[in-house]
Structures are given as C-alpha cells and as structure tokens.
Write a protein that holds these residues in place. Structure first.
Motif, PDB file in Angstrom:
ATOM      1  N   THR A  37      58.494  47.122  31.497  1.00  0.00           N
ATOM      2  CA  THR A  37      57.569  48.232  31.233  1.00  0.00           C
ATOM      3  C   THR A  37      57.680  49.276  32.333  1.00  0.00           C
ATOM      4  O   THR A  37      58.165  50.385  32.104  1.00  0.00           O
ATOM      5  CB  THR A  37      56.125  47.721  31.137  1.00  0.00           C
ATOM      6  N   ARG A  60      44.056  51.606  46.075  1.00  0.00           N
ATOM      7  CA  ARG A  60      43.421  51.360  44.787  1.00  0.00           C
ATOM      8  C   ARG A  60      42.016  50.820  45.006  1.00  0.00           C
ATOM      9  O   ARG A  60      41.814  49.926  45.813  1.00  0.00           O
ATOM     10  CB  ARG A  60      44.252  50.317  44.048  1.00  0.00           C
ATOM     11  N   ASP A  64      39.371  47.482  40.367  1.00  0.00           N
ATOM     12  CA  ASP A  64      40.389  47.544  39.322  1.00  0.00           C
ATOM     13  C   ASP A  64      41.250  46.272  39.379  1.00  0.00           C
ATOM     14  O   ASP A  64      42.043  46.092  40.287  1.00  0.00           O
ATOM     15  CB  ASP A  64      41.241  48.798  39.569  1.00  0.00           C
ATOM     16  N   ILE A  67      47.177  42.344  37.066  1.00  0.00           N
ATOM     17  CA  ILE A  67      47.804  41.497  36.042  1.00  0.00           C
ATOM     18  C   ILE A  67      48.634  40.419  36.737  1.00  0.00           C
ATOM     19  O   ILE A  67      49.404  40.712  37.643  1.00  0.00           O
ATOM     20  CB  ILE A  67      48.696  42.343  35.101  1.00  0.00           C
ATOM     21  N   HIS A  69      51.654  37.775  36.594  1.00  0.00           N
ATOM     22  CA  HIS A  69      52.901  37.560  35.864  1.00  0.00           C
ATOM     23  C   HIS A  69      53.325  36.106  36.020  1.00  0.00           C
ATOM     24  O   HIS A  69      53.349  35.581  37.129  1.00  0.00           O
ATOM     25  CB  HIS A  69      53.979  38.500  36.396  1.00  0.00           C
ATOM     26  N   THR A 122      37.300  36.829  33.823  1.00  0.00           N
ATOM     27  CA  THR A 122      38.550  36.765  33.060  1.00  0.00           C
ATOM     28  C   THR A 122      39.712  37.240  33.927  1.00  0.00           C
ATOM     29  O   THR A 122      39.522  37.957  34.903  1.00  0.00           O
ATOM     30  CB  THR A 122      38.471  37.689  31.829  1.00  0.00           C
ATOM     31  N   ARG A 126      50.545  38.011  31.910  1.00  0.00           N
ATOM     32  CA  ARG A 126      51.664  38.274  31.005  1.00  0.00           C
ATOM     33  C   ARG A 126      52.935  37.613  31.485  1.00  0.00           C
ATOM     34  O   ARG A 126      53.072  37.266  32.650  1.00  0.00           O
ATOM     35  CB  ARG A 126      51.837  39.772  30.766  1.00  0.00           C
ATOM     36  N   PRO A 147      50.323  45.098  39.962  1.00  0.00           N
ATOM     37  CA  PRO A 147      49.955  46.335  39.275  1.00  0.00           C
ATOM     38  C   PRO A 147      51.175  47.249  39.285  1.00  0.00           C
ATOM     39  O   PRO A 147      52.183  46.922  39.925  1.00  0.00           O
ATOM     40  CB  PRO A 147      48.855  46.911  40.167  1.00  0.00           C
ATOM     41  N   SER A 148      51.117  48.360  38.580  1.00  0.00           N
ATOM     42  CA  SER A 148      52.219  49.306  38.634  1.00  0.00           C
ATOM     43  C   SER A 148      52.387  49.787  40.077  1.00  0.00           C
ATOM     44  O   SER A 148      51.404  49.952  40.805  1.00  0.00           O
ATOM     45  CB  SER A 148      51.941  50.473  37.687  1.00  0.00           C
ATOM     46  N   SER A 186      52.269  47.643  29.767  1.00  0.00           N
ATOM     47  CA  SER A 186      52.084  46.667  28.692  1.00  0.00           C
ATOM     48  C   SER A 186      50.819  46.920  27.866  1.00  0.00           C
ATOM     49  O   SER A 186      49.849  47.504  28.350  1.00  0.00           O
ATOM     50  CB  SER A 186      52.006  45.260  29.285  1.00  0.00           C
ATOM     51  N   ILE A 188      47.452  45.680  26.430  1.00  0.00           N
ATOM     52  CA  ILE A 188      46.504  44.657  26.888  1.00  0.00           C
ATOM     53  C   ILE A 188      45.590  44.238  25.734  1.00  0.00           C
ATOM     54  O   ILE A 188      44.957  45.085  25.091  1.00  0.00           O
ATOM     55  CB  ILE A 188      45.642  45.159  28.067  1.00  0.00           C
ATOM     56  N   ARG A 205      44.254  48.212  26.070  1.00  0.00           N
ATOM     57  CA  ARG A 205      45.132  49.317  26.492  1.00  0.00           C
ATOM     58  C   ARG A 205      46.305  49.349  25.535  1.00  0.00           C
ATOM     59  O   ARG A 205      46.929  48.324  25.288  1.00  0.00           O
ATOM     60  CB  ARG A 205      45.631  49.097  27.933  1.00  0.00           C
ATOM     61  N   ALA A 250      39.534  48.220  29.109  1.00  0.00           N
ATOM     62  CA  ALA A 250      39.926  47.514  30.322  1.00  0.00           C
ATOM     63  C   ALA A 250      39.385  48.290  31.510  1.00  0.00           C
ATOM     64  O   ALA A 250      39.525  49.500  31.573  1.00  0.00           O
ATOM     65  CB  ALA A 250      41.435  47.427  30.397  1.00  0.00           C
ATOM     66  N   PRO A 251      38.748  47.603  32.462  1.00  0.00           N
ATOM     67  CA  PRO A 251      38.284  48.321  33.640  1.00  0.00           C
ATOM     68  C   PRO A 251      39.500  48.951  34.306  1.00  0.00           C
ATOM     69  O   PRO A 251      40.599  48.439  34.215  1.00  0.00           O
ATOM     70  CB  PRO A 251      37.683  47.230  34.524  1.00  0.00           C
TER      71      PRO A 251
END
Ligand code: TXA
Ligand code: MG
Length: 360
Positions: A37, A60, A64, A67, A69, A122, A126, A147-148, A186, A188, A205, A250-251
């Motif tokens: 991605t 950041r 927030d 993700i 992996h 939660t 991915r 994160p990105s 990705s 979400i 998302r 998504a927050p």
C-alpha cells in the motif's frame, strides 16, 4: 541521526537484510519498511518505548492508534481475542483478502501495549502482501506496528525517496524495494453485528480493497446511530467487546489528513476553473483529456492515468503526483479533478477531500 537506505530485492536472497532489519527493531529502533500500500514506519509492536518513538518520529498525536502487521494470518490469535460470533466471517475475510490491503479491527489481547491502540479495547491488524514486510515480521517473531512513514498530516510515502524526505535524519534505516504497487493505504474493516444480529463489517477507511469485492464475501453495513433493537442488544450481550465503543470512523481519520503543504481544491473536470490573475495553478487530471485539462493557463499539469483512465493506475500514482505538485516551485495552488466514485475512485476521492479540507 544518520539514516541508512538499503535496497532490497525480495526475489534475491534478501534474508540477511530481513535479519538486519529485525535486529534494529528488536533493539527498540525504527525501520521504514515497504508494503504493497504505502511505506510503513515499523516498530516492534511489543515494545512500548519503540511505539513511543514512532509517535515522536512522526510527530503524531498519541490518540491515533497503529496497525499491527503479522507474518501470516496464523498469528492472529496471538494479538486478538476473536469473538466466537465473528470467527467464521474473519476466517472468510482472511482467506479471501490476506495477504493484502485489508486491515481488521478486533478486540485486543492484553499483550498488545495500550500505546499501539491509543487505549482502545480493539487493535487494527493486517497481513501485508509485501514479502519484505512479512519477511521481517517472521525474523522478528513479533508483529510490527507500522503507520504510514510520513510526518503527521503529510502525504503517505509510496517510495523510499519520499520516506527519506519525510523522516530522513530521524530513523536509522529505510528499506528501499521500489514503488508500492497499490499506492493508497489499506481498507480498514470493523466486524459488527447487523440489525438481525448477524456478522457483517463496517468500512472504517476506504482503500484498495473496494466495497464491491468485500460484498462478494461478507455483508457490508453503514455505521448507524439509531438505538439498538432487542435482537442487537442480545447479540451485543453475547459479544460485548466487539460492539462496544464502535466508532463511526477510524480514529485518526481527521478531515485534513494526507495534506500537501500547498492549498488543494477539487474541481469538476468538465468545467473550466476560475483562475485568479497572479496565482499559479497546477492541475492533477485523471486522464489528461478533460475540458479542464484543455483550459489554457496551467503552470503545470500531471495526469494520474494518461489516456486510458484506469483507476488502479491512478491510485498507484496519486500520492507521488500530489507530492510532485507540492514540490514544484512553479505551482502555488493545486487543482485536482474529481474522480468517478466507483471502486478505487471512492478511496481516492476520500484522500483528495481530506487533502482539500481546511487544515487543523
Ligand atoms: O496500508 C496501511 O494500512 C499502511 C501500511 C503501512 O500498512 N498503514 C497505515 O497506518 O495507513 P496509519 O497509521 O497511517 O493509519 C492507521 C489508522 C489509524 O489512523 C486509525 O484510523 C485506524 O488505522 N485504526 C488503528 N487502530 C484502530 C482501532 N483500534 N479502531 C479503529 N481504527 C483504528
Ligand atoms: Mg497515515
């Protein structure tokens, strides 16, 4: 800090590089890692201090969440407490779309640090389709939180060069495996129970995995605010963690995300743009053959999928083209054509609207 950029070709024997990257992560430091991605800023997901370093490097806000992996779907149970009602659906989704650009939000296990989820019950997980991300997850033996790899609010990087511009000097290692094949973050999904108490998903998302494809596997429901029916209340009692605190979005899905530094406006490709004298405009066109693209006076033009107008090609190029317009000294304001909102076009329009939103 000096940033090393290492080229990695997953088709060659890249294992020694995966091991080197895993060692950097195990030491609590950060590595920028390619995924299909966008490039991710990776940290060992089980080291809270490394997670804190991610927030610091990206500037950041800590609300927030990240993700996680995984090397493969087999590792899912290590980080999530899968509610029984969702077991079959999650299996079907994993079989259909992993490895790939799908992120699932599920109740977390206590081993997942609160910093990774910003205190939410939660966690987002991915399995990337990129062999480099999966190879390093495997060598590390832990999930990689990523994160990105951009500074907060900036455009997501789809090349190692873009990562260098964003985070060079702040992290020790960037792995360069060329351009990302999907180009946008990705999709979400949040498993929920529908009005009949049946498993379904909400799209938190939009992304490369489009709604039309998800629908071939599971029911997709819109987030709704209406009070719960009796059936839903009963279903909720059966799977409390999964339906509790269900966010409408998504927050971190802030309006002005994915922003170039220059103002960006969206415009109908069939209509001329009212240019102000003395302002230099750069156009991002879809195919490059619209009436808007034919209007004289652009300081620069770029098209996302020249001639053919393929949404997949446009998605791959979107962030790189936005970045180029942003860096072009001849351009003061970026005008982007509105795209057809079907399939991938919906995900791209989501990103463009955020880029065009007033900055916060
Ligand atoms: O494609 C991608 O997803 C890329 C690559 C690197 O994998 N990653 C990415 O991460 O886009 P990031 O941090 O830029 O976006 C993660 C988003 C958060 O902003 C938030 O919206 C959502 O994932 N998210 C994370 N945890 C969540 C949770 N527990 N509940 C709801 N949304 C969550
Ligand atoms: Mg991001």
């Amino acid at each position: 800090m000096e940033t090393q950029v290492l080229e990695v070709d997953p088709l060659e024997d890249a294992r020694s590089i995966y091991q080197q990257a895993a060692a950097v992560l195990a030491s609590g430091q950060l590595v920028a890692i390619p995924t299909e991605t966008v490039y991710g800023l990776g940290a060992d997901a089980f080291q809270p201090e490394a997670l804190a370093a991610v927030f610091a490097a990206k500037e950041r806000p800590a609300f927030d969440p990240l993700i996680l992996h995984l090397a493969s779907a087999r590792h899912l149970d290590e980080v999530v407490e899968l509610p029984e009602v969702f077991r079959d659906m999650v299996q079907q989704l994993a079989d259909a779309f992993w490895p790939g650009p799908m992120t699932l939000v599920l109740p977390k296990k206590p081993v997942v640090p609160d910093l990774a989820t910003s205190g939410l019950p939660t966690v987002a997980v991915r399995v990337s389709a990129h062999p480099v991300m999966r190879g390093i997850c495997k060598e590390l033996g832990h999930p990689i939180a990523a994160p990105s790899a951009n500074r907060f609010g900036h455009i997501s990087p789809t090349s190692a060069e873009a990562v260098s511009k964003e985070l060079g000097g702040r992290i020790p290692l960037i792995l360069d495996a060329g351009a990302c094949s999907e180009g946008i973050e990705s999709t979400i999904l949040l498993p929920v129970l529908d009005e009949k108490g049946q498993p379904a998903v909400q799209i938190l998302r939009q992304g490369p995995l489009v709604k039309e494809r998800i629908r071939e596997v599971v029911r997709v429901v819109k987030p709704k605010k209406a009070p719960l029916s009796r059936q839903e209340r009963e279903a909720k009692a059966a799977a409390p963690a999964a339906t509790e605190k269900t966010p409408a979005l998504a927050p971190g899905q802030l309006k002005s995300h994915y922003a170039p530094t220059k103002p960006l406006v969206l415009h109908n490709p069939r209509q001329a743009f009212p240019m102000e004298a003395g302002t230099a405009y750069g156009l991002i066109s879809y195919k490059g053959d619209s009436p808007l693209a034919g209007q004289p006076g652009w300081a620069a033009t770029a098209s996302l999928s020249p001639g053919s107008g393929r949404l997949a090609e446009a998605a791959v190029r979107l962030f790189a083209v936005m970045r180029r317009m942003d860096e072009n000294p001849a351009v003061q304001v970026i005008v982007a054509e509105e795209l057809p909102e079907t399939g991938l076009g919906a995900a791209m329009m989501d990103r463009l609207r955020r880029a065009a939103a007033p900055r916060n």
